[in-house]
Design a protein around this motif. Structure first.
Motif, mmCIF file in Angstrom:
data_model
loop_
_atom_site.group_PDB
_atom_site.id
_atom_site.type_symbol
_atom_site.label_atom_id
_atom_site.label_comp_id
_atom_site.label_asym_id
_atom_site.label_seq_id
_atom_site.Cartn_x
_atom_site.Cartn_y
_atom_site.Cartn_z
ATOM 1 N N CYS A 53 66.931 -20.298 31.610
ATOM 2 C CA CYS A 53 68.038 -19.801 32.161
ATOM 3 C C CYS A 53 67.063 -19.002 33.771
ATOM 4 N N ALA A 54 67.335 -17.764 32.675
ATOM 5 C CA ALA A 54 65.637 -16.751 33.470
ATOM 6 C C ALA A 54 65.059 -17.874 34.815
ATOM 7 N N LEU A 89 71.987 -10.303 28.285
ATOM 8 C CA LEU A 89 71.810 -11.178 26.957
ATOM 9 C C LEU A 89 71.260 -10.879 25.417
ATOM 10 N N GLN A 90 69.812 -11.303 26.523
ATOM 11 C CA GLN A 90 68.092 -11.206 25.941
ATOM 12 C C GLN A 90 68.632 -9.972 25.491
ATOM 13 N N ASP A 125 70.515 -21.900 26.227
ATOM 14 C CA ASP A 125 68.985 -21.974 26.507
ATOM 15 C C ASP A 125 68.811 -20.838 27.678
ATOM 16 N N THR A 126 68.787 -19.451 26.755
ATOM 17 C CA THR A 126 69.242 -18.352 27.943
ATOM 18 C C THR A 126 67.525 -18.041 28.516
ATOM 19 N N CYS A 161 70.757 -22.773 35.623
ATOM 20 C CA CYS A 161 71.117 -21.496 35.417
ATOM 21 C C CYS A 161 72.695 -21.464 34.547
ATOM 22 N N GLU A 162 73.600 -22.258 35.098
ATOM 23 C CA GLU A 162 74.652 -21.864 33.971
ATOM 24 C C GLU A 162 75.488 -23.424 33.034
ATOM 25 N N LEU A 204 73.138 -21.598 30.049
ATOM 26 C CA LEU A 204 73.271 -21.099 29.485
ATOM 27 C C LEU A 204 74.628 -21.947 28.656
ATOM 28 N N VAL A 208 71.758 -12.191 32.429
ATOM 29 C CA VAL A 208 70.650 -12.907 31.671
ATOM 30 C C VAL A 208 70.220 -12.357 31.097
ATOM 31 N N GLN A 209 69.048 -10.948 31.306
ATOM 32 C CA GLN A 209 68.783 -10.333 30.744
ATOM 33 C C GLN A 209 69.575 -9.511 29.516
#
Length: 562
Positions: free
Chosen positions: A404-405, A431-432, A400-401, A392-393, A396, A428-429
């Motif tokens: 990542c999600a 950030l989105q 690409d969030t 996931c990191e 990021l 992450v959510q």
């Protein structure tokens, strides 16, 4: 002279009895006295090896086991003892061969089967580990040891729920087992079931008030819930029972230091390091505090000195890698992690080492190389939280969030209660811009009871991002009541004040935040905004310049693009 034959035998039985009761020095003295009078049975050498093994002297234990082999090369326990030494040296392939050789001499040697469970698991061969488990249980279904070892194997793999189920089976066989109850409590802590963990560990503490291990585990539980005062009290109780517990003293010292009791915290850390200068857990706490003190060279010196004494210690070398990474030397840090992987390919923490390589390469701007390193993980390693979180990191890093999600959601399908992945997905959510989903996930993670302060911070940031500055401020106030000087709480409260046009209230929080996080460029940016809102344009511009300098030093590629 009738007793000439019986006396050595009696002496041997007495030495063996003393060993079983944990009186190693007495047992060692009796056994060496037997050698001095010329009594050289295989049992004498074996028990001398057992004494050294219990004392942690692997080289000494191996020497005695080899002498036992010279005395009787057909004795299965000779290979059993040598196998245990190899396993504790992390040489699992060799240990497996030695245990198999012992079983060739005695197929019913249950202890060899029990050790094979752990060795096969460490080598990633769970099919053979399960086969060894079934064979051991078939030899004696009432013996708790195979269940305990299988639980340890799953625990090390991160399969905490399966480990807990096996430790509960141990308790069905032996309700007074000294470690199983404690380990069930630790599993509940890791699974986020903190209420159950607390009840179990507190009941065990009441039953065994002089057990330092239980107090130490309670301290860890409180620490993970950010209950620092209770954690310190539990660690103190553990040290009153056993002052030699250096890692416990170091954890307590680190907490005291972070609670603004810096002198007392440093005193405990230095004492722990003096008593056990090579202990990785102690050095990790001390190195972290020395960096906070602005003394990174001193921290590096202590690590180099420890590695000169123990050059093959993987924990020490990994700690040095993390230290180099903190000093913005990611390629040197990656080389340290790779050295461990190259020299100790059977290391049980192989996934953590690969994650370390990936993190270092990503920090150096080599995200493709980082992903390639991580994807070299073995299939059984890819179902652990660390794999999903590191992947996931890297997503990021690529910006690409969405990917990542998806990575985190896949991980949560297998581990739906994992609080770390829940909290990371909430971030992450955020950030989105999906604030309702962020709030739902952060509350779910908060119910699990781990990383309470970070969960509260994410909740507050979601409220702030959705325009609800009042709820954000209330969350920040609650967080700072429980954890004064918490960095995210200070930053959140300052931003909520700024959103409401209360720049004068934000000023002190931002200055306090910068004292705690002097390497965060965004703190200087917000302080610049705050000073600008107060009409102090020249001071505001100075803070912007500082932010640019910090950003260039820490993230040159980001600074260039911005």
């Amino acid at each position: 002279m009738v007793s000439d034959f019986r006396d050595p035998e009696d002496k041997l039985q007495r030495a063996m009895s003393r060993f079983e009761r944990g009186k190693l020095e007495d047992a060692r003295g009796e056994l060496k006295a037997l050698l001095e009078i010329g009594y050289r049975s295989v049992e004498v050498y074996l028990y001398l090896g057992h004494c050294e093994l219990e004392a942690g002297d692997l080289a000494g234990a191996l020497s005695w086991y080899r002498q036992a082999g010279q005395c009787n090369p057909g004795h299965a326990d000779v290979y059993l003892g040598r196998g245990v030494v190899a396993a504790r040296s992390l040489r699992f392939a060799k240990a497996t061969r030695l245990f198999r050789r012992a079983l060739g001499l005695d197929p019913g040697l249950q202890e060899a089967w029990n050790n094979l469970i752990l060795c096969h698991a460490a080598l990633g061969d769970m099919e053979r580990a399960q086969e060894a488990f079934r064979t051991s249980v078939g030899l004696d279904a009432a013996c708790p040891h195979p269940y305990f070892n299988a639980a340890c194997a799953y625990y090390e793999r991160g399969e905490t729920a399966r480990a807990r189920a096996l430790w509960l089976q141990v308790l069905e066989l032996d309700e007074r087992h000294p470690d199983a109850t404690r380990m069930v409590g630790n599993c509940e802590r890791i699974l986020g079931e903190h209420g159950a963990a607390r009840r179990r560990l507190e009941a065990l503490r009441d039953d065994r008030p002089r057990d330092a291990e239980v107090w130490a585990d309670l301290g860890l539980l409180h620490e993970e819930r950010d209950e620092w005062q209770s954690a310190v009290m539990a660690y103190r109780s553990a040290l009153e029972i056993d002052p030699r517990r250096g890692p416990v003293r170091a954890r307590m010292g680190s907490l005291l230091y972070r609670s603004e009791r810096r002198a007392e915290g440093m005193e405990h850390l230095l004492r722990a390091a003096r008593d056990l200068p090579n202990d990785p857990e102690i050095l990790e706490c001390l190195v972290d505090v020395l960096r906070r003190e602005g003394r990174p060279d001193e921290a590096g010196d202590k690590l180099r000195a420890a590695l000169r004494r123990r050059p093959r210690d993987a924990q020490l070398r990994a700690l040095r890698a993390r230290h180099l990474l903190a000093l913005q030397q990611p390629l040197r840090a990656a080389a340290e992690f790779r050295r461990i992987l190259r020299t100790q390919p059977e290391h049980p923490g192989r996934l953590e080492l690969l994650c370390g390589v990936a993190e270092c390469l990503a920090e150096a701007g080599r995200v493709d190389g980082a992903e390639a390193a991580l994807r070299s993980a073995q299939p059984h390693e890819r179902d652990r939280p660390e794999f999903h979180l590191t992947l996931c990191e890297l997503a990021l890093r690529r910006g690409d969030t969405g990917d990542c999600a998806q990575i985190l959601k896949r991980g949560l399908r297998d581990l739906p209660r994992d609080p770390t992945m829940l909290l990371r997905l909430a971030e992450v959510q955020l950030l989105q811009g999906r604030f309702k989903e962020t709030i739902r996930l952060a509350r779910r993670a908060l119910r699990n009871g781990r990383a309470e302060s970070d969960c509260m911070a994410v909740l507050g940031e979601a409220y702030l991002a959705s325009g609800d500055s009042a709820r954000a401020a209330n969350m920040a106030e609650t967080l700072l009541e429980r954890h004064p000087q918490h960095p995210r709480g200070l930053f959140l409260r300052a931003r909520s004040h700024l959103m409401r046009g209360e720049a004068e209230h934000a000023l002190n929080d931002l200055r306090a935040y910068i004292r705690v996080r002097p390497s965060d460029p965004w703190g200087y940016r917000e302080l610049g905004r705050c000073l600008g809102a107060l009409g102090q344009d020249e001071a505001a511009q100075a803070q912007e310049r500082i932010a640019d300098l910090v950003l260039r030093r820490l993230h040159p590629s980001v600074a260039a693009s911005s």
